[in-house]
Design a protein around this motif. Sequence first.
Motif, short mmCIF file in Angstrom:
data_model
loop_
_atom_site.label_atom_id
_atom_site.label_comp_id
_atom_site.label_asym_id
_atom_site.label_seq_id
_atom_site.Cartn_x
_atom_site.Cartn_y
_atom_site.Cartn_z
N UNK A 93 0.78 -1.21 -0.28
CA UNK A 93 -0.04 0.02 0.05
C UNK A 93 0.86 1.21 -0.05
N UNK A 94 2.21 1.03 -0.10
CA UNK A 94 3.10 2.28 -0.26
C UNK A 94 3.50 2.84 1.13
N UNK A 95 2.92 2.26 2.36
CA UNK A 95 3.36 2.74 3.68
C UNK A 95 4.63 2.04 4.29
N UNK A 96 4.98 2.63 5.34
CA UNK A 96 6.05 2.20 5.85
C UNK A 96 5.84 1.39 7.20
N UNK A 97 4.41 0.97 7.64
CA UNK A 97 4.00 0.60 8.91
C UNK A 97 4.40 -0.85 8.90
N UNK A 98 5.13 -1.64 9.99
CA UNK A 98 5.42 -2.77 10.00
C UNK A 98 4.22 -3.74 10.20
N UNK A 135 8.93 -0.91 4.69
CA UNK A 135 8.76 -0.71 6.22
C UNK A 135 9.83 -0.70 7.31
N UNK A 136 9.71 -0.64 8.42
CA UNK A 136 10.65 -0.58 9.71
C UNK A 136 10.89 -1.96 9.90
N UNK A 137 11.66 -2.13 10.96
CA UNK A 137 11.60 -3.63 11.60
C UNK A 137 10.59 -4.38 11.76
N UNK A 138 10.69 -5.45 11.26
CA UNK A 138 9.42 -6.46 11.60
C UNK A 138 9.50 -7.01 12.95
N UNK A 139 8.31 -7.29 13.56
CA UNK A 139 8.25 -7.58 14.74
C UNK A 139 7.26 -9.06 14.71
N UNK A 140 6.30 -9.08 13.88
CA UNK A 140 5.48 -10.30 14.11
C UNK A 140 5.05 -10.78 12.94
N UNK A 141 5.84 -10.52 11.67
CA UNK A 141 5.60 -11.39 10.60
C UNK A 141 5.82 -12.75 10.57
N UNK A 142 6.68 -13.14 11.42
CA UNK A 142 6.83 -14.54 11.24
C UNK A 142 5.36 -15.40 11.79
N UNK A 143 4.50 -15.00 12.36
CA UNK A 143 3.02 -15.40 12.71
C UNK A 143 2.33 -15.92 11.21
N UNK A 144 1.96 -14.80 10.44
CA UNK A 144 1.35 -15.21 9.36
C UNK A 144 2.29 -15.88 8.20
N UNK A 145 3.57 -15.74 8.16
CA UNK A 145 4.19 -16.45 7.24
C UNK A 145 4.22 -17.78 7.77
#
Length: 426
Positions: free
Chosen positions: A215-220, A244-254
């Motif tokens: 969506x063009x944003x920078x929100x993690x 986006x900035x530093x990821x913190x929770x992408x491991x869950x949906x991945x």
Amino acid sequence: MDSAFCHCKCHRQDGAVIVTVSLVLLFLMGFMGIALDLGHLFVVKTELQTAMDSCALAAAQELDGESTALTRAVSAGMTAGNLNNVNFQSATWSGQGKVVSADITFKDSGYLSTSTAANAKYAQCQHTQSSVNMWLLKAMGAFSGNGAAYPNTQNVLALAVATRASSQTTCPIPVGLKPKTGGTAPNYGFQVGEWVDMIGKGTQVNGELGWYNLDGSTSASETRAELGEPGYCGTKLGDTLGTPGTQTTVDTPWNQRFGIYKNSDPGPSVNHPDFSGYAYTSTNWTNAVPQNAWSGMPAAGSAPSAANFTTKRAAFASYDDTGSSLSGGDSITGLKLNSFKTLATPGTGGQHNLYGFSRRLVTSPVVDASSKVIDYACMFMLQPLSGPTVDVQLEFLGNAGDKASPCTTNGLAGGSAGPLVPVLVR
């Protein structure tokens, strides 16, 4: 004499009025019954058509010509169709039966029935919802004593047909691929079957993958949302993606795509896995470049249980081949998955089959130096994430716009050369 005559006549007229009013009321009730019950049938028809549309689109998404395509298409079609509610949003479809495998059939390019995966171009879902109650008409039958003229139930049929077609917009994952230095379309310097590094934290260079917000944003947090269900749709060629900035929770949906869940996760029926969770690293798949875990043969030194993904997918294999808890550790790839303990169950009757979709075969935007989408690649997710900022790998499977590509995304059809999307044709 006249008074007696009038009294008798008036009573006869009163009786005539009662009969007339009764007949009119019966007539009006008939019209009310027809209106109410036809409205009921219309609602059921609309809900059932939505279910068939979902079924056909999900089934068509699997028609990639491979030998297991029809098996996967039936499984995906049943799962998607039965996620809908029918008969005034009844979750059980009023106990009259939901979509079964026999409701899903396939047609070739000439629209003739086929059971050969390589020839299947169209998926057709057709279901009859039987014994839909006719409320007022049933009462009319009882009131009139002529039940044969007023049916107690009716059947409702819905049909949908879908195929794959080029897209205008797509629903890729929020992971962008940078071409290799000097690499040009269609494959941008990559070999089909080559493993590509995805950088979890740090700077992505040419020839690597990295996180991008569609969506063009920078929100993690947006990255996580775009990676989950239903994801983000609407990405077009020329869009500029966000970094986006530093990821913190992408491991869950991945990891949900691999059928790997944290204990607090509702599990496969909500967060759907792929048809198989079996993963690949250099530990259990020792092939040289191009490694071709998608459809190749394991090289010497690979794990005894190793097989290519098309084979594992046909067996609905889990991440560790058994579906047991990961609390004792991972014995397949050498990864440490920390708080992820629960696996989707394998096999024909397991959760990978019952709730699975094609979720590891993904479309990834190809981006230039300014983060602009210039094309789309077909990628295969090889490994789960042991943490939100670690590096993993995906396998390059060619340009997603190739008609022979195994990738199908979602999005708006009608493009001339975009990635394939499922589209309703009937």
